[in-house]
Enzyme design. Structure first.
Site, PDB file in Angstrom:
ATOM      1  N   GLU A  86     -28.085 -29.649   6.150  1.00  0.00           N
ATOM      2  CA  GLU A  86     -28.948 -30.860   7.528  1.00  0.00           C
ATOM      3  C   GLU A  86     -31.064 -30.805   7.112  1.00  0.00           C
ATOM      4  O   GLU A  86     -31.236 -31.280   7.398  1.00  0.00           O
ATOM      5  CB  GLU A  86     -28.651 -29.778   8.818  1.00  0.00           C
ATOM      6  N   ALA A 135      -0.088 -28.084 -19.071  1.00  0.00           N
ATOM      7  CA  ALA A 135       0.497 -29.021 -19.783  1.00  0.00           C
ATOM      8  C   ALA A 135       1.690 -28.745 -20.383  1.00  0.00           C
ATOM      9  O   ALA A 135       1.560 -28.491 -20.852  1.00  0.00           O
ATOM     10  CB  ALA A 135      -0.991 -29.861 -21.257  1.00  0.00           C
ATOM     11  N   ASP A 159      -2.211 -17.992 -28.162  1.00  0.00           N
ATOM     12  CA  ASP A 159      -3.252 -18.359 -28.369  1.00  0.00           C
ATOM     13  C   ASP A 159      -4.553 -18.602 -28.739  1.00  0.00           C
ATOM     14  O   ASP A 159      -5.080 -18.841 -28.962  1.00  0.00           O
ATOM     15  CB  ASP A 159      -3.140 -19.868 -27.052  1.00  0.00           C
ATOM     16  N   GLY A 193       0.255 -17.504 -18.983  1.00  0.00           N
ATOM     17  CA  GLY A 193       2.103 -18.587 -19.072  1.00  0.00           C
ATOM     18  C   GLY A 193       2.748 -17.980 -18.016  1.00  0.00           C
ATOM     19  O   GLY A 193       2.249 -18.610 -16.196  1.00  0.00           O
TER      20      GLY A 193
END
Length: 371
Positions: A58, A160, A206, A301
């Site tokens: 605003e 993925a 990973d 995972g």
């Protein structure tokens, strides 16, 4: 074409809602807010909340409109604030500017506002109309509304997978399942959340950094759910703890020596007292809510995602499906846990959308809540 008043209100509110979206990732834990000031169809001022602690939408719109704001209508996606927070009350600025009508999408449930903003404007003789575009406003501010209502973050699941539903090959190799375009989207998502959560096994497999590249408006806290506090000192997460925060969620079985080792390396360790994994996860989510983390990305995972889905904790999903077949009964899938017994118990999604990204299919949707 001349728009009728209700159509004109909806038209300007749609513009305000589009403006509000521009603050995503920069304003949380505040809500996303957009504002348009108009005389009939003519827009004379617009603004949005750009960053946490900065001017509200605003105030930005009033600065653009200047003296022309007197006698105009303000369209705002959330009830104007009426309290002193990081900034002064917006209601006083609206009254001082001479706005004679305020159209708002919804009431702000924040306790210090919650109808008080509307009441203050009406007491000053300003006409107030609420509810225009309310469904869309609630959708864009769903994470803010959840945090206020439940004290917990909005949980976003992401993974993925191959066309046959595999996160990796049977040997654990997973780079890269998705296309470069899909990975860019993931980094954009990482750059606007408060935290990125993974399980210990994902880190072991990973060795991820869990950062946004390039960086976004927020720097996410990297969370590892690791009951024994066994995260390796050589992992990228521990080695970069001084560059981006790392929070390790441990249980009562964690050794004091490992907790000290990780804390010495710059990690923070949160220890939940329950021996039951699901209860520890719930305790962690309560802690993230206390820290006012609005959006938390759960990247896996399968065990962590399965626990989240089993307990109906996930609010939103982002899934990238690559046109590849991995095969193998031993190759991991994205969601573990107990699962369901009957297909009619499966989670469903509201307004699921599919996009194509460089050959991948990208699904986004929000988990439909039971009545």
């Amino acid at each position: 074409m001349r728009l009728r008043a209700p159509d004109l209100d909806a038209w300007h509110m749609a513009h305000a809602l589009d403006l509000a979206e521009r603050g995503r990732g920069a304003v949380e834990p505040n809500p996303l807010v957009g504002c348009v000031i108009a005389r009939g169809a003519e827009i004379i001022g617009l603004g949005w909340h750009r960053r946490f602690g900065g001017p509200h939408a605003e105030i930005e719109a009033l600065a653009v409109a200047g003296e022309r704001a007197a006698g105009a209508t303000m369209y705002v996606t959330l009830e104007p604030c009426c309290h002193h927070g990081k900034t002064p009350p917006c209601t006083r600025a609206i009254i001082a500017a001479g706005i004679n009508r305020v159209v708002a999408a919804q009431r702000d449930p924040f306790p210090a506002v919650s109808g008080g903003g509307f009441a203050e404007l009406q007491a000053a003789g300003i006409e107030v109309l609420a509810g225009v575009g309310e469904a869309a406003a609630r959708r864009i501010n769903a994470p803010y509304l959840k945090l206020l209502a439940t004290g917990r973050s909005w949980l976003i699941a992401k993974w993925a997978m191959t066309l046959d539903g595999k996160l990796a090959t049977r040997t654990g190799h997973s780079r890269w399942i998705s296309s470069e375009a899909s990975r860019r989207v993931v980094h954009e998502l990482r750059g606007r959340v408060d935290a990125i959560m993974v399980g210990r096994r994902t880190v072991e497999a990973d060795d991820p950094l869990l950062t946004a590249r390039p960086s976004g408006p927020r720097q996410a806290t990297r969370i590892v759910v690791d009951s024994r506090a066994s995260l390796a000192s050589e992992s990228q997460l521990v080695r970069t703890a001084g560059e981006a925060p790392v929070l390790l969620a441990a249980g009562p079985s964690a050794a004091a020596a490992d907790i000290r080792r990780l804390e010495t390396a710059g990690c923070e360790v949160f220890v939940a007292s329950s021996p039951e994994p699901g209860e520890r996860l719930e305790a962690l989510l309560d802690e993230l809510g206390r820290r006012r983390m609005t959006n938390v990305l759960v990247e896996g995972g399968a065990k962590l995602l399965g626990s989240c889905f089993d307990r109906r904790l996930i609010d939103e999903v982002h899934v990238f499906v690559a046109p590849k077949i991995a095969g193998g009964a031993a190759a991991p899938g994205p969601v573990g846990g107990s699962g369901i017994e009957r297909m009619d118990e499966a989670l469903r999604f509201d307004e699921a959308e599919w996009r194509q990204l460089d050959g991948d299919l990208y699904l986004t949707g929000r988990v439909a809540k039971s009545p």
